[in-house]
Design a protein around this motif. Structure first.
Motif, PDB file in Angstrom:
ATOM      1  N   GLY A   1     -35.193  16.400 -14.553  1.00 40.47           N
ATOM      2  CA  GLY A   1     -34.806  15.864 -13.248  1.00 40.47           C
ATOM      3  C   GLY A   1     -35.625  15.114 -12.353  1.00 40.47           C
ATOM      4  N   ILE A   2     -37.102  15.416 -12.558  1.00 42.39           N
ATOM      5  CA  ILE A   2     -38.052  15.016 -11.742  1.00 42.39           C
ATOM      6  C   ILE A   2     -38.382  13.450 -12.356  1.00 42.39           C
ATOM      7  CG2 ILE A   2     -40.597  14.997 -11.027  1.00 42.39           C
ATOM      8  CD1 ILE A   2     -40.163  17.994 -11.354  1.00 42.39           C
ATOM      9  N   TRP A   3     -38.264  13.433 -13.679  1.00 41.81           N
ATOM     10  CA  TRP A   3     -38.412  11.915 -14.200  1.00 41.81           C
ATOM     11  C   TRP A   3     -37.445  11.115 -13.891  1.00 41.81           C
ATOM     12  CZ3 TRP A   3     -38.022  11.344 -20.274  1.00 41.81           C
ATOM     13  CH2 TRP A   3     -38.559  10.384 -20.371  1.00 41.81           C
ATOM     14  N   VAL A   4     -36.398  11.376 -13.867  1.00 41.04           N
ATOM     15  CA  VAL A   4     -35.398  10.560 -13.497  1.00 41.04           C
ATOM     16  C   VAL A   4     -35.327  10.336 -12.119  1.00 41.04           C
ATOM     17  CG1 VAL A   4     -32.774  10.511 -13.118  1.00 41.04           C
ATOM     18  CG2 VAL A   4     -33.555  11.405 -15.380  1.00 41.04           C
ATOM     19  N   MET A   5     -35.566  11.042 -11.294  1.00 35.63           N
ATOM     20  CA  MET A   5     -35.737  10.724  -9.878  1.00 35.63           C
ATOM     21  C   MET A   5     -36.886   9.740  -9.545  1.00 35.63           C
ATOM     22  SD  MET A   5     -36.035  13.291  -6.642  1.00 35.63           S
ATOM     23  CE  MET A   5     -36.779  13.097  -5.038  1.00 35.63           C
TER      24      MET A   5
ATOM     25  N   SER B   1     -29.115  12.237  -6.690  1.00 32.18           N
ATOM     26  CA  SER B   1     -27.922  12.547  -7.262  1.00 32.18           C
ATOM     27  C   SER B   1     -28.065  12.531  -8.785  1.00 32.18           C
ATOM     28  CB  SER B   1     -26.636  11.389  -6.839  1.00 32.18           C
ATOM     29  OG  SER B   1     -26.724  11.654  -5.573  1.00 32.18           O
ATOM     30  N   LEU B   2     -28.533  11.448  -9.451  1.00 29.29           N
ATOM     31  CA  LEU B   2     -28.965  11.330 -10.892  1.00 29.29           C
ATOM     32  C   LEU B   2     -29.619  12.276 -11.172  1.00 29.29           C
ATOM     33  CD1 LEU B   2     -29.080   7.485 -11.416  1.00 29.29           C
ATOM     34  CD2 LEU B   2     -27.297   9.182 -12.433  1.00 29.29           C
ATOM     35  N   ALA B   3     -30.804  12.787 -10.527  1.00 25.62           N
ATOM     36  CA  ALA B   3     -31.660  13.619 -10.893  1.00 25.62           C
ATOM     37  C   ALA B   3     -30.886  15.085 -10.899  1.00 25.62           C
ATOM     38  CB  ALA B   3     -32.817  13.803  -9.896  1.00 25.62           C
ATOM     39  N   ALA B   4     -30.095  15.345 -10.150  1.00 27.59           N
ATOM     40  CA  ALA B   4     -29.386  16.719 -10.081  1.00 27.59           C
ATOM     41  C   ALA B   4     -28.393  16.708 -11.354  1.00 27.59           C
ATOM     42  CB  ALA B   4     -28.565  16.927  -9.010  1.00 27.59           C
ATOM     43  N   LEU B   5     -27.779  15.492 -11.682  1.00 25.60           N
ATOM     44  CA  LEU B   5     -26.866  15.392 -12.706  1.00 25.60           C
ATOM     45  C   LEU B   5     -27.498  15.604 -14.098  1.00 25.60           C
ATOM     46  CD1 LEU B   5     -23.943  14.832 -13.960  1.00 25.60           C
ATOM     47  CD2 LEU B   5     -24.623  12.661 -14.010  1.00 25.60           C
ATOM     48  N   VAL B   6     -28.659  14.879 -14.234  1.00 26.84           N
ATOM     49  CA  VAL B   6     -29.530  15.313 -15.333  1.00 26.84           C
ATOM     50  C   VAL B   6     -30.118  16.738 -15.485  1.00 26.84           C
ATOM     51  CG1 VAL B   6     -31.763  14.566 -16.511  1.00 26.84           C
ATOM     52  CG2 VAL B   6     -29.994  12.939 -15.739  1.00 26.84           C
ATOM     53  N   THR B   7     -30.598  17.253 -14.458  1.00 33.77           N
ATOM     54  CA  THR B   7     -31.031  18.885 -14.615  1.00 33.77           C
ATOM     55  C   THR B   7     -29.669  19.561 -14.914  1.00 33.77           C
ATOM     56  OG1 THR B   7     -32.650  18.072 -12.855  1.00 33.77           O
ATOM     57  CG2 THR B   7     -32.030  20.508 -13.196  1.00 33.77           C
ATOM     58  N   PHE B   8     -28.606  19.194 -14.270  1.00 31.00           N
ATOM     59  CA  PHE B   8     -27.465  19.993 -14.499  1.00 31.00           C
ATOM     60  C   PHE B   8     -26.909  19.806 -16.020  1.00 31.00           C
ATOM     61  CE2 PHE B   8     -22.830  20.396 -15.351  1.00 31.00           C
ATOM     62  CZ  PHE B   8     -22.617  21.713 -15.228  1.00 31.00           C
ATOM     63  N   LEU B   9     -26.927  18.713 -16.425  1.00 30.65           N
ATOM     64  CA  LEU B   9     -26.713  18.358 -18.147  1.00 30.65           C
ATOM     65  C   LEU B   9     -27.715  18.909 -18.975  1.00 30.65           C
ATOM     66  CD1 LEU B   9     -25.215  15.000 -17.779  1.00 30.65           C
ATOM     67  CD2 LEU B   9     -23.924  16.894 -17.964  1.00 30.65           C
ATOM     68  N   VAL B  10     -29.058  18.926 -18.683  1.00 26.86           N
ATOM     69  CA  VAL B  10     -29.811  19.622 -19.808  1.00 26.86           C
ATOM     70  C   VAL B  10     -29.974  21.053 -19.686  1.00 26.86           C
ATOM     71  CG1 VAL B  10     -32.537  19.929 -19.731  1.00 26.86           C
ATOM     72  CG2 VAL B  10     -31.526  17.523 -19.450  1.00 26.86           C
ATOM     73  N   TRP B  11     -29.620  21.697 -18.634  1.00 23.70           N
ATOM     74  CA  TRP B  11     -29.409  23.183 -18.574  1.00 23.70           C
ATOM     75  C   TRP B  11     -27.932  23.766 -19.009  1.00 23.70           C
ATOM     76  CZ3 TRP B  11     -33.183  26.653 -18.309  1.00 23.70           C
ATOM     77  CH2 TRP B  11     -34.512  26.304 -17.930  1.00 23.70           C
ATOM     78  N   ALA B  12     -27.084  22.876 -18.892  1.00 24.46           N
ATOM     79  CA  ALA B  12     -25.586  23.229 -19.233  1.00 24.46           C
ATOM     80  C   ALA B  12     -25.589  24.079 -20.557  1.00 24.46           C
ATOM     81  CB  ALA B  12     -24.592  22.063 -19.293  1.00 24.46           C
ATOM     82  N   PRO B  13     -26.063  23.431 -21.521  1.00 15.53           N
ATOM     83  CA  PRO B  13     -25.870  24.297 -23.007  1.00 15.53           C
ATOM     84  C   PRO B  13     -26.552  25.757 -22.792  1.00 15.53           C
ATOM     85  CG  PRO B  13     -26.705  22.075 -23.435  1.00 15.53           C
ATOM     86  CD  PRO B  13     -26.678  22.401 -21.933  1.00 15.53           C
ATOM     87  N   THR B  14     -27.681  25.699 -22.119  1.00 13.41           N
ATOM     88  CA  THR B  14     -28.119  27.278 -21.930  1.00 13.41           C
ATOM     89  C   THR B  14     -27.454  28.206 -21.190  1.00 13.41           C
ATOM     90  OG1 THR B  14     -30.345  26.203 -21.987  1.00 13.41           O
ATOM     91  CG2 THR B  14     -30.256  28.404 -21.087  1.00 13.41           C
ATOM     92  N   LEU B  15     -26.689  27.520 -20.138  1.00 15.70           N
ATOM     93  CA  LEU B  15     -26.004  28.441 -19.235  1.00 15.70           C
ATOM     94  C   LEU B  15     -24.234  28.570 -19.769  1.00 15.70           C
ATOM     95  CD1 LEU B  15     -26.571  26.443 -16.066  1.00 15.70           C
ATOM     96  CD2 LEU B  15     -27.558  28.542 -16.655  1.00 15.70           C
ATOM     97  N   VAL B  16     -23.842  27.659 -20.491  1.00 13.68           N
ATOM     98  CA  VAL B  16     -22.699  28.168 -21.380  1.00 13.68           C
ATOM     99  C   VAL B  16     -22.659  28.705 -22.616  1.00 13.68           C
ATOM    100  CG1 VAL B  16     -20.626  26.814 -21.981  1.00 13.68           C
ATOM    101  CG2 VAL B  16     -21.836  25.849 -20.085  1.00 13.68           C
TER     102      VAL B  16
END
Length: 97
Positions: free
Chosen positions: A35-39, A46-61
């Protein structure tokens, strides 16, 4: 003799364990920095938050998917996954001769 000391005495076991630790460190670092890299590159929070969510989504789901798979009949699940995989292979074969 405990299990961990037995693994560390085995040369192949120690090498494998070392590789797993290094790989896990790299994966964790990338998950934290993505996320920091994208920002930094886009200046978009917004893109940083989206990337962070998408990176962590498999771990959470992952635990939810595991619970669902445990409740479904294994034979039926394997059959459905095989059909989906076969469908993708046949679609890609038609598009790229």
């Amino acid at each position: 003799m405990s299990g961990s000391s037995h693994v560390l005495r085995d040369r192949n076991g120690a090498a494998y364990l070392g590789a797993v630790v290094v790989s896990g460190f790299g994966t964790s670092a990338m998950m934290l920095v993505a996320g920091i890299w994208v920002m930094t590159l886009t200046k978009s929070t917004s893109l940083a938050a989206l990337v962070t969510f998408l990176v962590w989504a498999p771990t959470l789901v992952g635990p939810v998917i595991g619970a669902v798979v445990d409740k479904v009949r294994q034979r039926c699940l394997r059959h459905q996954l095989h059909r989906v995989g076969r469908g993708r292979d046949s679609d890609s074969a038609r598009r790229h001769p």
